[in-house]
Design a protein around this motif. Structure first.
Motif, PDB file in Angstrom:
ATOM      1  N   LEU A 164      44.720   2.921 -20.464  1.00  0.00           N
ATOM      2  CA  LEU A 164      43.350   2.481 -20.177  1.00  0.00           C
ATOM      3  C   LEU A 164      43.330   1.565 -18.954  1.00  0.00           C
ATOM      4  CD1 LEU A 164      40.325   2.243 -20.914  1.00  0.00           C
ATOM      5  CD2 LEU A 164      40.989   0.324 -22.400  1.00  0.00           C
ATOM      6  N   ALA A 165      44.307   0.671 -18.854  1.00  0.00           N
ATOM      7  CA  ALA A 165      44.391  -0.223 -17.692  1.00  0.00           C
ATOM      8  C   ALA A 165      44.627   0.575 -16.411  1.00  0.00           C
ATOM      9  CB  ALA A 165      45.498  -1.255 -17.892  1.00  0.00           C
ATOM     10  N   ILE A 166      45.468   1.591 -16.476  1.00  0.00           N
ATOM     11  CA  ILE A 166      45.696   2.441 -15.308  1.00  0.00           C
ATOM     12  C   ILE A 166      44.402   3.142 -14.910  1.00  0.00           C
ATOM     13  CG2 ILE A 166      46.879   4.532 -14.496  1.00  0.00           C
ATOM     14  CD1 ILE A 166      49.301   3.622 -16.179  1.00  0.00           C
ATOM     15  N   PHE A 167      43.664   3.632 -15.894  1.00  0.00           N
ATOM     16  CA  PHE A 167      42.378   4.271 -15.612  1.00  0.00           C
ATOM     17  C   PHE A 167      41.422   3.279 -14.944  1.00  0.00           C
ATOM     18  CE2 PHE A 167      37.991   5.058 -16.946  1.00  0.00           C
ATOM     19  CZ  PHE A 167      37.780   6.282 -16.334  1.00  0.00           C
ATOM     20  N   ALA A 168      41.342   2.068 -15.479  1.00  0.00           N
ATOM     21  CA  ALA A 168      40.460   1.048 -14.895  1.00  0.00           C
ATOM     22  C   ALA A 168      40.887   0.738 -13.462  1.00  0.00           C
ATOM     23  CB  ALA A 168      40.468  -0.220 -15.747  1.00  0.00           C
ATOM     24  N   PHE A 169      42.195   0.644 -13.234  1.00  0.00           N
ATOM     25  CA  PHE A 169      42.684   0.389 -11.882  1.00  0.00           C
ATOM     26  C   PHE A 169      42.282   1.523 -10.940  1.00  0.00           C
ATOM     27  CE2 PHE A 169      45.777   0.850  -8.498  1.00  0.00           C
ATOM     28  CZ  PHE A 169      45.732  -0.419  -7.939  1.00  0.00           C
ATOM     29  N   SER A 170      42.304   2.757 -11.432  1.00  0.00           N
ATOM     30  CA  SER A 170      41.970   3.906 -10.583  1.00  0.00           C
ATOM     31  C   SER A 170      40.525   3.847 -10.090  1.00  0.00           C
ATOM     32  CB  SER A 170      42.218   5.220 -11.325  1.00  0.00           C
ATOM     33  OG  SER A 170      41.197   5.475 -12.273  1.00  0.00           O
ATOM     34  N   LYS A 171      39.685   3.085 -10.753  1.00  0.00           N
ATOM     35  CA  LYS A 171      38.284   2.959 -10.354  1.00  0.00           C
ATOM     36  C   LYS A 171      38.092   1.890  -9.271  1.00  0.00           C
ATOM     37  CE  LYS A 171      37.116   6.152 -13.056  1.00  0.00           C
ATOM     38  NZ  LYS A 171      36.837   7.455 -12.471  1.00  0.00           N
ATOM     39  N   LEU A 172      39.133   1.120  -8.993  1.00  0.00           N
ATOM     40  CA  LEU A 172      39.074   0.134  -7.907  1.00  0.00           C
ATOM     41  C   LEU A 172      39.537   0.794  -6.609  1.00  0.00           C
ATOM     42  CD1 LEU A 172      40.574  -2.996  -9.719  1.00  0.00           C
ATOM     43  CD2 LEU A 172      38.168  -2.415  -9.398  1.00  0.00           C
ATOM     44  N   ILE A 180      41.965 -13.195 -22.419  1.00  0.00           N
ATOM     45  CA  ILE A 180      41.782 -13.878 -21.140  1.00  0.00           C
ATOM     46  C   ILE A 180      41.775 -12.853 -20.003  1.00  0.00           C
ATOM     47  CG2 ILE A 180      42.869 -15.491 -19.519  1.00  0.00           C
ATOM     48  CD1 ILE A 180      43.634 -17.150 -22.022  1.00  0.00           C
ATOM     49  N   ALA A 181      42.649 -11.863 -20.096  1.00  0.00           N
ATOM     50  CA  ALA A 181      42.660 -10.792 -19.088  1.00  0.00           C
ATOM     51  C   ALA A 181      41.323 -10.069 -19.054  1.00  0.00           C
ATOM     52  CB  ALA A 181      43.798  -9.810 -19.390  1.00  0.00           C
ATOM     53  N   ILE A 182      40.776  -9.761 -20.221  1.00  0.00           N
ATOM     54  CA  ILE A 182      39.486  -9.077 -20.299  1.00  0.00           C
ATOM     55  C   ILE A 182      38.379  -9.958 -19.737  1.00  0.00           C
ATOM     56  CG2 ILE A 182      37.748  -8.190 -21.914  1.00  0.00           C
ATOM     57  CD1 ILE A 182      40.181  -7.270 -23.667  1.00  0.00           C
ATOM     58  N   LEU A 183      38.410 -11.240 -20.059  1.00  0.00           N
ATOM     59  CA  LEU A 183      37.401 -12.175 -19.543  1.00  0.00           C
ATOM     60  C   LEU A 183      37.447 -12.237 -18.019  1.00  0.00           C
ATOM     61  CD1 LEU A 183      35.210 -14.320 -20.083  1.00  0.00           C
ATOM     62  CD2 LEU A 183      37.066 -15.997 -20.220  1.00  0.00           C
ATOM     63  N   GLY A 217      42.420  -9.181 -13.700  1.00  0.00           N
ATOM     64  CA  GLY A 217      42.247  -8.912 -15.121  1.00  0.00           C
ATOM     65  C   GLY A 217      42.972  -7.653 -15.560  1.00  0.00           C
ATOM     66  N   ILE A 218      42.880  -6.613 -14.756  1.00  0.00           N
ATOM     67  CA  ILE A 218      43.554  -5.349 -15.090  1.00  0.00           C
ATOM     68  C   ILE A 218      45.062  -5.524 -15.094  1.00  0.00           C
ATOM     69  CG2 ILE A 218      44.040  -3.015 -14.235  1.00  0.00           C
ATOM     70  CD1 ILE A 218      41.052  -2.947 -13.335  1.00  0.00           C
ATOM     71  N   ILE A 219      45.595  -6.228 -14.109  1.00  0.00           N
ATOM     72  CA  ILE A 219      47.042  -6.449 -14.039  1.00  0.00           C
ATOM     73  C   ILE A 219      47.513  -7.259 -15.241  1.00  0.00           C
ATOM     74  CG2 ILE A 219      48.885  -7.629 -12.742  1.00  0.00           C
ATOM     75  CD1 ILE A 219      48.035  -4.926 -11.526  1.00  0.00           C
ATOM     76  N   LEU A 220      46.805  -8.337 -15.565  1.00  0.00           N
ATOM     77  CA  LEU A 220      47.183  -9.150 -16.721  1.00  0.00           C
ATOM     78  C   LEU A 220      47.139  -8.331 -18.008  1.00  0.00           C
ATOM     79  CD1 LEU A 220      45.358 -12.492 -15.870  1.00  0.00           C
ATOM     80  CD2 LEU A 220      47.833 -12.084 -15.857  1.00  0.00           C
ATOM     81  N   PHE A 221      46.090  -7.532 -18.160  1.00  0.00           N
ATOM     82  CA  PHE A 221      45.950  -6.698 -19.347  1.00  0.00           C
ATOM     83  C   PHE A 221      47.064  -5.649 -19.411  1.00  0.00           C
ATOM     84  CE2 PHE A 221      44.083  -3.166 -21.763  1.00  0.00           C
ATOM     85  CZ  PHE A 221      43.678  -3.838 -22.904  1.00  0.00           C
TER      86      PHE A 221
END
Length: 118
Positions: A15-23, A63-66, A83-87
């Motif tokens: 999920l974090a990789i997917f979120a990163f792909s949107k940046l 905290i990462a999500i926040l 946030g994505i990296i921390l998560f």
């Protein structure tokens, strides 16, 4: 149970990789920054209680999500990235069996003991 936790954590890592792909950052940024949160281990130089406290703050998924959500709502891509990296890092750690730390010793985590002295 540990295998189920590892599978769940890997799903969140994806999920974090997917979120990163949107940046709009290059993929090498993800790879380079993924281990940066482990620099929080340097806080153990001040003792196990300080080290555990700082390590746990950096590795806490809430905290990462926040941080990500603040970046999202303020339209700040660097905060979103942070946030994505921390998560992602926390998910990766937990999938590998590394948990949040207790204040008595680095190898005492909420997922059990780690290292040679299990």
């Amino acid at each position: 149970m540990k295998k189920i936790i590892a599978i769940e954590e890997m799903a969140m890592f994806i999920l974090a990789i997917f979120a990163f792909s949107k940046l709009s950052f290059h993929w090498w940024v993800f790879a380079v920054l993924l281990l940066v949160p482990d620099l929080s281990m340097l806080a153990y130089l001040a003792g196990p209680k300080v080290g555990a406290w700082f390590y746990n703050i950096v590795h806490h998924k809430s905290i990462a999500i926040l941080i990500f959500l603040i970046g999202f709502y303020q339209q700040l891509p660097l905060l979103q990235l942070s946030g994505i990296i921390l998560f992602a890092h926390s998910c990766m750690d937990r999938a590998l069996g590394y948990g949040l730390k207790y204040g008595d010793a680095f190898n005492h985590t909420h997922l059990g003991l780690i290292g040679k002295n299990k």
